[in-house]
Design an enzyme around this catalytic site. Sequence first.
Site, PDB file in Angstrom:
ATOM      1  N   GLY B 149       1.012  -0.832  -0.029  1.00 29.45           N
ATOM      2  CA  GLY B 149       0.243  -0.286   0.435  1.00 29.45           C
ATOM      3  C   GLY B 149       0.815   1.125   0.188  1.00 29.45           C
ATOM      4  O   GLY B 149       2.474   1.591   0.577  1.00 29.45           O
ATOM      5  N   CYS B 150       0.167   2.578   0.114  1.00 26.39           N
ATOM      6  CA  CYS B 150       0.857   3.466  -0.589  1.00 26.39           C
ATOM      7  C   CYS B 150       1.430   4.113   0.652  1.00 26.39           C
ATOM      8  O   CYS B 150       2.524   4.000   1.014  1.00 26.39           O
ATOM      9  CB  CYS B 150       0.422   4.570  -1.397  1.00 26.39           C
ATOM     10  SG  CYS B 150      -1.271   5.130  -0.153  1.00 26.39           S
ATOM     11  N   TYR B 151       0.474   4.298   1.740  1.00 24.30           N
ATOM     12  CA  TYR B 151       0.768   4.559   3.330  1.00 24.30           C
ATOM     13  C   TYR B 151       2.073   3.758   3.962  1.00 24.30           C
ATOM     14  O   TYR B 151       3.131   4.354   4.092  1.00 24.30           O
ATOM     15  CB  TYR B 151      -0.409   4.585   3.794  1.00 24.30           C
ATOM     16  CG  TYR B 151      -1.428   6.333   3.839  1.00 24.30           C
ATOM     17  CD1 TYR B 151      -0.182   7.368   4.102  1.00 24.30           C
ATOM     18  CD2 TYR B 151      -2.448   5.679   3.690  1.00 24.30           C
ATOM     19  CE1 TYR B 151      -1.525   8.063   3.854  1.00 24.30           C
ATOM     20  CE2 TYR B 151      -3.706   6.429   3.631  1.00 24.30           C
ATOM     21  CZ  TYR B 151      -2.859   8.071   3.868  1.00 24.30           C
ATOM     22  OH  TYR B 151      -3.757   9.506   3.472  1.00 24.30           O
TER      23      TYR B 151
END
Lengths: 351, 351, 351, 351
Positions: B149-151
């Site tokens: 995921g990006c985070y």
Amino acid sequence: MIKVAIVGSTGYTGAELVRLLSHHPEVEIVALTSQSYVDQAYEEVYPSLTGQVGLSCQAQDIEALMNEADVVFLALPHGLSVPWAQEAYRQGKKVIDLGADFRFREVQTYENWYKTKHEAPDLLSQAVYGLPELNRHKIRESVLVANPGCYPTASILGLAPLLQAKVINPKKIIIDAKSGVSGAGRSAKLGSLYGEVNENVKAYGVATHRHTPEIEQEIAALLGMEAEKVKLSFTPHLMPMTRGILSTIYGELLENLQISAVELRQIYKDFYDKEPFIHITEEDQWPQTKWCYGSNHVFIGLTVDPRTHRVIVTTAIDNLVKGAAGQAIQNMNILFDLPETKALERPGIWP
Amino acid sequence: MIKVAIVGSTGYTGAELVRLLSHHPEVEIVALTSQSYVDQAYEEVYPSLTGQVGLSCQAQDIEALMNEADVVFLALPHGLSVPWAQEAYRQGKKVIDLGADFRFREVQTYENWYKTKHEAPDLLSQAVYGLPELNRHKIRESVLVANPGCYPTASILGLAPLLQAKVINPKKIIIDAKSGVSGAGRSAKLGSLYGEVNENVKAYGVATHRHTPEIEQEIAALLGMEAEKVKLSFTPHLMPMTRGILSTIYGELLENLQISAVELRQIYKDFYDKEPFIHITEEDQWPQTKWCYGSNHVFIGLTVDPRTHRVIVTTAIDNLVKGAAGQAIQNMNILFDLPETKALERPGIWP
Amino acid sequence: MIKVAIVGSTGYTGAELVRLLSHHPEVEIVALTSQSYVDQAYEEVYPSLTGQVGLSCQAQDIEALMNEADVVFLALPHGLSVPWAQEAYRQGKKVIDLGADFRFREVQTYENWYKTKHEAPDLLSQAVYGLPELNRHKIRESVLVANPGCYPTASILGLAPLLQAKVINPKKIIIDAKSGVSGAGRSAKLGSLYGEVNENVKAYGVATHRHTPEIEQEIAALLGMEAEKVKLSFTPHLMPMTRGILSTIYGELLENLQISAVELRQIYKDFYDKEPFIHITEEDQWPQTKWCYGSNHVFIGLTVDPRTHRVIVTTAIDNLVKGAAGQAIQNMNILFDLPETKALERPGIWP
Amino acid sequence: MIKVAIVGSTGYTGAELVRLLSHHPEVEIVALTSQSYVDQAYEEVYPSLTGQVGLSCQAQDIEALMNEADVVFLALPHGLSVPWAQEAYRQGKKVIDLGADFRFREVQTYENWYKTKHEAPDLLSQAVYGLPELNRHKIRESVLVANPGCYPTASILGLAPLLQAKVINPKKIIIDAKSGVSGAGRSAKLGSLYGEVNENVKAYGVATHRHTPEIEQEIAALLGMEAEKVKLSFTPHLMPMTRGILSTIYGELLENLQISAVELRQIYKDFYDKEPFIHITEEDQWPQTKWCYGSNHVFIGLTVDPRTHRVIVTTAIDNLVKGAAGQAIQNMNILFDLPETKALERPGIWP
């Protein structure tokens, strides 16, 4: 490898040259000059370019730099390019000037609009106006390329097919242009502050902007007319955005001329048939500046309004790429007989 | 040439894959699928990509597409990747899943946080968590890469050196993250409207965001602990911007541990010594998300605050590149034994 | 009518005072001072205020201005307020200082963090910290009000109920704050340019920001502790927006304490029961800075995370209103025994 | 107290009516209708308005609402206002319609441009076009006010002095307008997403926008001509901002007419001499939309370009205030014989 020096490299245009040239397979950047950041690593000035270029900024030593480089890009305020061009001539090097000093054929036009005496009017006739889509043959033979202004690039590309096809009255043109604030450069000015620009739109330089005579000159040249015969209205507006120019062009169809939007679109498609960077949009699809974000591409949309007997054209570019650094590299590619798209192939970033 | 299919290609992540892969010298894009735009030319959906890819969108035919492609990128909502992964296994093809379906080692974690039953829990043990800087050896051997995921990408990269060096208490970590709105995708939602986002900042998903257990799992893995032993606070915030994540990480130094910012910076520099995409900033220089705009680069800044006996780290990425499409391509490069930077060399766009 | 002078009136805070006070029914603005715009009509400096105030900017004549006004608002860089305060005392007038010079009880704290010698440490004990929700009784009796900083306003209001209820460990507080760029004032700085701020987020002043000791002092005061006993982490971030602060606060619940979000919300609602400007949001509804755009209102959201045994609170304000000019007017209303909401009733502008 | 109902109250225009009317000293809001939020507290839909209005949204019961209210504001999509107007006539109440249904004198114009059959063409002659600066005497006597469109407000106010003074050719007018995205309303559309709007400018509705005939009608009326005799070009552009319209107007000076910018400015100042909301800027000062942010004020700048024999005018308004809700309240003030500025005195918010 082509040895490249960038003079005035720490402004936004300079940084864009570095961003693009550092990925040009035939180019080696040999020098970056700056007034404010001498001896500072370039990537400290632009951390976004970390790892892209190993150089530090250096002071301007015209003779030495010209000696070292095959081609020099000048990203300087107007009035400062002359000594560089003179030295380039002396040494037989090539110059691509991103400023206004060599854009005009008539020294008087320059001096009237820029309120500056030109120090080398004799060089004007040597310079070629570097809009590849119209002038690439002349550019190829030249040593001094005057890279067009950002607004003129968008405006002339939008107007050229109209003029060549002789469908509009060249004396009744209105250009309403919208630009991102990066066109004002990286200097710390009140009017460029986030708090003053965001959620805000304004016109500026109304009826007095210096890109007006540049557009008029090139339109007249296209028509084979004297420059002073063309007088158009050019109104720039500041947008709450960083990059991008949209030029909205209004032309009056010649009296009694009947032409449909379909026919006019075909004229544009034919005119720009082989151009790798120019894209004519389809009916009801109007160019968006963000389609070009970070790229050298140009989008042109148009229609004919039979109700008002007018043509309306909009042209979208990235002011720092096709409107400055990208077009300068396109010109360099021509000068050195490389494919024009070299290092400029990448599309815009969306979203 | 590696034959690539992109499933769910008309979201923002899909478009970013197309933007980057269309300039990958070893890749041929053979198929683009979409639910909403079947039979429409891809460049009509994303005019910014005009001339970059000649394909039209097609419906999802799993077997046929898997047959045609060497590797499939899945950019789908969670819950939809399983049949693709199963077919890939059947045909011996590779899958890079940009969704969450294969990120978790424990099916229970996935089902608790995503409120969805997992249709193929047996595949979880086959999947490799695709963070190249930590897992590239495993990725190389795998056929099913779960792209982070990006985070989590921003957060884990910022935490890894701290944890490996064992300077902070792994049970006292707080991550305060800030993301551009493109992370919410291209769907037309009230909360993503310009009028609701501009000039606005808010927290969301406080204490409940699904990226929390993903970060916890990878931190625990780094420490060789069981996942449930790590519990951290993760608070995402929506920023009035399109791209970019800044992850601000707070760690408590172990009691009685003395370490200076200089020493800690050296730990980070050593940890990421050979990494082409990771840049550790110097003292007092804090990463800015825009340094990464459109690029796969990562900037990490840090300090030690002796007053509070805390470490503070910020990590900046482009959520759509290193946080999604770029990292997926980096994983593909590993899978196919190419240099990891292939097609990802370009720096961020500034300004 | 209360006669008001605004010293340093041409910064953003000054302009906000003029915007709000020009519609205060009990106020007459008698003087506006400026360093840069002396003798210029105020509405030329801020055309948005055309027709609101007829004055021109004047130079600073302390004695004369104090003589003319009943109350003086000081919107000056730190270090410059002392002579104004001294003259006010001499003449028996009231001063509301929007700078930092009188915010600290210990001169040493000021001198350490501001790196400036304080010219009138004896006045510190006379000054009242002007946060009406906590100190309105003291403010009413005072003549010298130290208007709180923008970040401290958001942070202290978010923390006060937590501290009074003694649910968190006061030594383990982390504040991650996000501010619009107007907090940096109207001066032309590279870092405030649109091209540098838009599509960008960064931390700054990490572990060193001067608002840290201000928050610590007030928290300690609330707890009846010595200021140096409280040490918290405060990390400000610059947002790509003009106005607004969101303060995200992390607190550790006392060991063995069990409290639900519902119970904690009730504590907040009780604490701020009669407050006209403070609004506690409901479960899962997180404050957005734009709810306060242009207004003096404050929104506070919160939850308890049993997983991590932490409390998370976010507070949204407009940094120029409740974080500066609006709060100063609220203080003036208290000083002159007017309803606190006078001239501050209007809600935020949305969208 | 005037009892007011707002129909369609949860769109942006409705919210702006609530924001302004909740501080109107002579108004009581008695009903707020909505399609999507029936029975929901209004301040849940717009938390920025917390504490400003105690009502919940209700369904539309035309007869009951008309009975309860003295005046109804209609903020509905076009085509839906007719039954409200009819019921208002029946009950002798007043209606201010913010939509297009009653703006046209000729039903044919409406039906041609809006592609909708008009259900009550007989009412058109009863309606007054609610531009107070031109029509306030008629408005005072009317019961059905057709509140102007946002673009027409900016455009007609910019053109009126030019036309009355007969300095330009009314058949050669070009209007290039720029609007913030709030003009598209609060509905969740792809084209209004932050990721699609930020850093982007485009034209839309070129040569086909429905505000074109509205402007033509009012210009013709000013000149005492038939509407179809005026044909102008109107090109709207979408700006990356929330609020504000800038209308750039190009007029051709009548042949042989000599007029200076100074003389023309005087014509404008005389024309708008007593108008509380209209401000003519000085030479070289061009209106900025943000000067009007959140306010009912209008700024008009102009010049004469002798080179091209053209007049250029720009008009700045807030599209949701003077372009919608503010002007509607101004009309209400006229209908109920109150000072026109009541509840509209506040200036724009800057920065």
